[in-house]
Design an enzyme around this catalytic site. Structure first.
Site, PDB file in Angstrom:
ATOM      1  N   THR A  74     -29.424 -28.917  18.624  1.00 22.51           N
ATOM      2  CA  THR A  74     -30.592 -29.799  18.591  1.00 22.51           C
ATOM      3  C   THR A  74     -31.059 -30.129  20.003  1.00 22.51           C
ATOM      4  O   THR A  74     -32.262 -30.132  20.294  1.00 22.51           O
ATOM      5  CB  THR A  74     -30.240 -31.090  17.821  1.00 22.51           C
ATOM      6  OG1 THR A  74     -29.761 -30.741  16.525  1.00 22.51           O
ATOM      7  CG2 THR A  74     -31.453 -31.985  17.679  1.00 22.51           C
ATOM      8  N   ARG A  95     -27.785 -18.420  19.476  1.00 22.22           N
ATOM      9  CA  ARG A  95     -27.029 -17.524  18.602  1.00 22.22           C
ATOM     10  C   ARG A  95     -27.581 -17.577  17.181  1.00 22.22           C
ATOM     11  O   ARG A  95     -28.195 -18.558  16.777  1.00 22.22           O
ATOM     12  CB  ARG A  95     -25.549 -17.927  18.570  1.00 22.22           C
ATOM     13  CG  ARG A  95     -24.834 -17.751  19.880  1.00 22.22           C
ATOM     14  CD  ARG A  95     -23.436 -18.336  19.807  1.00 22.22           C
ATOM     15  NE  ARG A  95     -23.468 -19.781  19.622  1.00 22.22           N
ATOM     16  CZ  ARG A  95     -22.447 -20.502  19.201  1.00 22.22           C
ATOM     17  NH1 ARG A  95     -21.312 -19.907  18.890  1.00 22.22           N
ATOM     18  NH2 ARG A  95     -22.551 -21.811  19.083  1.00 22.22           N
ATOM     19  N   LYS A 106     -19.847 -26.845   8.246  1.00 22.61           N
ATOM     20  CA  LYS A 106     -20.656 -27.166   9.421  1.00 22.61           C
ATOM     21  C   LYS A 106     -22.151 -27.164   9.125  1.00 22.61           C
ATOM     22  O   LYS A 106     -22.920 -27.897   9.732  1.00 22.61           O
ATOM     23  CB  LYS A 106     -20.340 -26.168  10.532  1.00 22.61           C
ATOM     24  CG  LYS A 106     -21.061 -26.423  11.852  1.00 22.61           C
ATOM     25  CD  LYS A 106     -20.574 -25.451  12.906  1.00 22.61           C
ATOM     26  CE  LYS A 106     -21.307 -25.634  14.229  1.00 22.61           C
ATOM     27  NZ  LYS A 106     -22.693 -25.139  14.169  1.00 22.61           N
ATOM     28  N   ALA A 274     -17.123 -19.387  19.030  1.00 19.71           N
ATOM     29  CA  ALA A 274     -16.491 -19.689  20.314  1.00 19.71           C
ATOM     30  C   ALA A 274     -15.019 -20.016  20.169  1.00 19.71           C
ATOM     31  O   ALA A 274     -14.272 -19.909  21.140  1.00 19.71           O
ATOM     32  CB  ALA A 274     -17.208 -20.843  20.993  1.00 19.71           C
ATOM     33  N   PHE A 302     -19.298 -24.723  20.928  1.00 21.63           N
ATOM     34  CA  PHE A 302     -18.348 -25.833  20.977  1.00 21.63           C
ATOM     35  C   PHE A 302     -18.325 -26.506  22.363  1.00 21.63           C
ATOM     36  O   PHE A 302     -19.353 -26.612  23.013  1.00 21.63           O
ATOM     37  CB  PHE A 302     -16.961 -25.376  20.523  1.00 21.63           C
ATOM     38  CG  PHE A 302     -16.936 -24.911  19.092  1.00 21.63           C
ATOM     39  CD1 PHE A 302     -17.394 -25.735  18.076  1.00 21.63           C
ATOM     40  CD2 PHE A 302     -16.467 -23.645  18.739  1.00 21.63           C
ATOM     41  CE1 PHE A 302     -17.390 -25.324  16.753  1.00 21.63           C
ATOM     42  CE2 PHE A 302     -16.459 -23.233  17.411  1.00 21.63           C
ATOM     43  CZ  PHE A 302     -16.919 -24.066  16.418  1.00 21.63           C
ATOM     44  N   PHE A 383     -28.278 -42.656  18.648  1.00 22.04           N
ATOM     45  CA  PHE A 383     -28.140 -43.182  17.295  1.00 22.04           C
ATOM     46  C   PHE A 383     -28.559 -44.653  17.318  1.00 22.04           C
ATOM     47  O   PHE A 383     -28.367 -45.355  18.320  1.00 22.04           O
ATOM     48  CB  PHE A 383     -26.698 -43.056  16.789  1.00 22.04           C
ATOM     49  CG  PHE A 383     -26.332 -41.681  16.319  1.00 22.04           C
ATOM     50  CD1 PHE A 383     -26.304 -41.377  14.967  1.00 22.04           C
ATOM     51  CD2 PHE A 383     -26.027 -40.670  17.223  1.00 22.04           C
ATOM     52  CE1 PHE A 383     -25.971 -40.106  14.517  1.00 22.04           C
ATOM     53  CE2 PHE A 383     -25.693 -39.397  16.795  1.00 22.04           C
ATOM     54  CZ  PHE A 383     -25.665 -39.110  15.435  1.00 22.04           C
TER      55      PHE A 383
END
Length: 558
Positions: A74, A95, A106, A274, A302, A383
């Site tokens: 994101t 990717r 995920k 990864a 990651f 957040f």
């Protein structure tokens, strides 16, 4: 009620890909192969003739992932949109998602909120068929190998020393260990076998590191599929497999062009994991983006201990690419998780837990700055539960390391929410302060390379291996593979090999459980801890929420 990611993506107004490519990147229609209205492959010949100049490369990485989520993709998309917003012609290079996590736990890998690449459903599902082509090429080699053995085994395969497993693009624990060729003499010689997920395939790694079709075919031919009784390697070229494998990948090797919600260009190509592979998109795609844009925003899988280390020590070492700046993504929620807070309590302010958890971020920052020699900025995905006191504590800790911190709101606000991040990235990239360095030297032994990663990046005291594994590493060294880089397969959730050890554990021992030679990809895989190259589905898989209606509209993807 807030819209879901897929609802936001489905409500977007997309520009036809031929128009977007021409208007934004100057790519003529004849250099594109459309896959419908909004996806296209870019012709390699045109890219070879396109001179550049090369833009600046921005790498997005993250803290060690947690169930709370960090939002690395994101951020990659949001930053790319924001750089375009402030006048920098920018291409995003990502990717391709694997169907394993899409249907597992995920979810997809197309971004989220108002920072997504689209068409989101296509990208997360079959896309342009690249993964299918990679799986077919991989499994063709397996079929040719077993066929050769059935018809006399002229190459002298030792059935106890076959190393080439089969693959599929799905999490399926039942296929980790199998037996093939049952049913009588007509079906070959029974032996133990197994499946890996496509993103762990050496063909995927080769696909992502190859610089041309010629290089791709040569690397495919170098794959070692097994050994004779005298332990001499047998390669794909001994089976005359590389030509047919490369033919299956003829179109897949062309980079895929799509767009963001804000109609900015994105190239999505290749996708090794990864934690069990090297975690980077293709060299072809990254170089293409650098020719087409003033800035390229790409990501490594990651955390910075896995994806970024492999981006530097494998992808950059092999390709000559050099990042100009790095963005390290984190959330206060994830840092509190690293500080010991349970998932249900992450929205509650907790300065003590945040202080403990920031050790994870600090080690990643130290690795990026001191181990990889790259200038970085910390981007905090915002957040609503974040408090000013928590942000002030984080900024104070990062100030001590000389690292700027930005609170980014691209998930909710798109490019407008990442403008500040974009300006800081431009400042870092144009400052020339990044001077990339490798964690280890080419001439170091394989054992010393693994030890350097474990002690310098993971904070370990030492590495270990059983005698049989150590002997195999020493044999690979003696056989002339010592100059290869090391690709560590381990849990993504911790600096250690224990996924339950949060924050920044130190003084542990990293145990090498298995070693595999990827002679075509030109690296040695060190499998550590309990990591699996064929994951399993969770008890409540994401597939249970995915559906399609009578008009073909998909729901439930995230």
């Amino acid at each position: 009620m807030a819209l879901s990611d897929i609802e936001i993506a489905q409500s977007a107004t997309l520009v036809p890909v031929l128009q977007m490519a021409h208007d934004r990147l100057g790519i003529p229609a004849e250099a594109l192969e459309p896959y419908g209205h909004y996806k296209a492959k870019i012709d390699l010949g045109w890219l070879d003739r396109h001179p550049g100049p090369l833009g600046k490369l921005i790498l997005v990485t993250a803290i060690s992932p947690t169930p709370a989520g960090e939002g690395k993709t994101t951020t990659t998309v949001g930053l790319g949109d924001a750089l375009n917003r402030i006048g920098k012609r920018t291409v995003i290079a990502l990717r391709e998602p694997s169907l394993g996590p899409v249907f597992g736990m995920k979810g997809g890998a197309a971004g989220g909120g108002y920072a997504q690449v689209v068409p989101m459903e296509d990208i997360n599902l079959h896309f342009t068929g690249d993964f299918n082509a990679i799986a077919l090429a991989h499994n063709l080699l397996a079929a040719l190998m077993d066929n050769h053995i059935h018809h006399g085994n002229a190459l002298g395969f030792d059935l106890r020393r076959i190393t080439w497993r089969r693959v599929m693009d799905m999490n399926d624990r039942a296929l980790r260990h199998t037996v093939v060729s049952l049913g009588g003499a007509a079906n070959g010689f029974p032996r133990e076998d197994g499946f890996d997920i496509v993103v762990a395939s050496e063909v995927m790694a080769i696909f992502c590191l190859a610089t041309s079709r010629r290089d791709l075919k040569e690397r495919l031919g170098n794959i070692i599929v097994g050994y004779t009784r005298e332990q001499s390697p047998i390669r794909a070229r001994d089976l005359q497999a590389q030509g047919a494998m490369a033919a299956l990948l003829k179109d897949a090797i062309k980079p895929n062009l799509v767009q963001t919600l804000e109609n900015n260009p994105a190239i999505i190509h290749g996708g090794p994991f990864a934690n069990i592979a090297h975690g980077c998109n293709t060299v072809t795609a990254t170089r293409a983006a650098l020719k087409l844009g003033d800035y390229v925003v790409t990501e490594a899988g990651f955390g910075a201990d896995l994806g970024a280390e492999k981006f530097v020590d494998i992808k950059c070492r092999k390709s000559g690419l050099r990042p100009d700046a790095v963005v390290i993504v984190a959330t206060l929620r994830a840092l509190k998780h690293h500080g010991g807070v349970a998932a249900r309590d992450l929205n509650t302010p907790d300065l003590a837990a945040l202080a403990r958890g920031m050790a994870n971020l600090e080690r990643h920052v130290e690795n990026v700055q001191k181990r990889y020699g790259l200038a970085c900025v910390v981007s905090i995905n915002h957040f609503t539960s974040d408090t000013q006191e928590e942000l002030d504590l984080l900024r104070a800790r990062m100030d001590a390391l000389g690292v700027p911190v930005v609170v980014a709101r691209h998930w909710a606000d798109g490019s407008r929410g990442a403008e500040e991040l974009a300006h800081i990235v431009v400042r870092l990239a144009e400052s020339g302060t990044s001077n990339m360095q490798f964690v280890y030297a080419d001439e170091d032994s394989l054992w010393d390379k693994m030890k350097a990663i474990a002690t310098r990046v993971y904070g370990a005291a030492d590495i270990g291996a059983e005698a049989t594994v150590r002997a195999k590493i020493e044999k690979l060294q003696a056989d002339g593979y010592g100059h290869y880089p090391v690709c560590v397969a381990k849990t993504q959730y911790s600096f250690s090999t224990d996924p339950k050890l949060r924050a920044a554990p130190s003084g542990h021992t990293v145990n090498v459980r298995e070693v595999r030679l990827a002679a075509g990809a030109e690296f040695v895989v060190m499998i550590c801890g309990d990591i699996m190259t064929m994951p399993g589905l969770p008890k409540d898989p994401a597939s249970a929420r995915i559906d399609v209606d009578d008009e073909g509209k998909i729901s439930g993807l995230f």
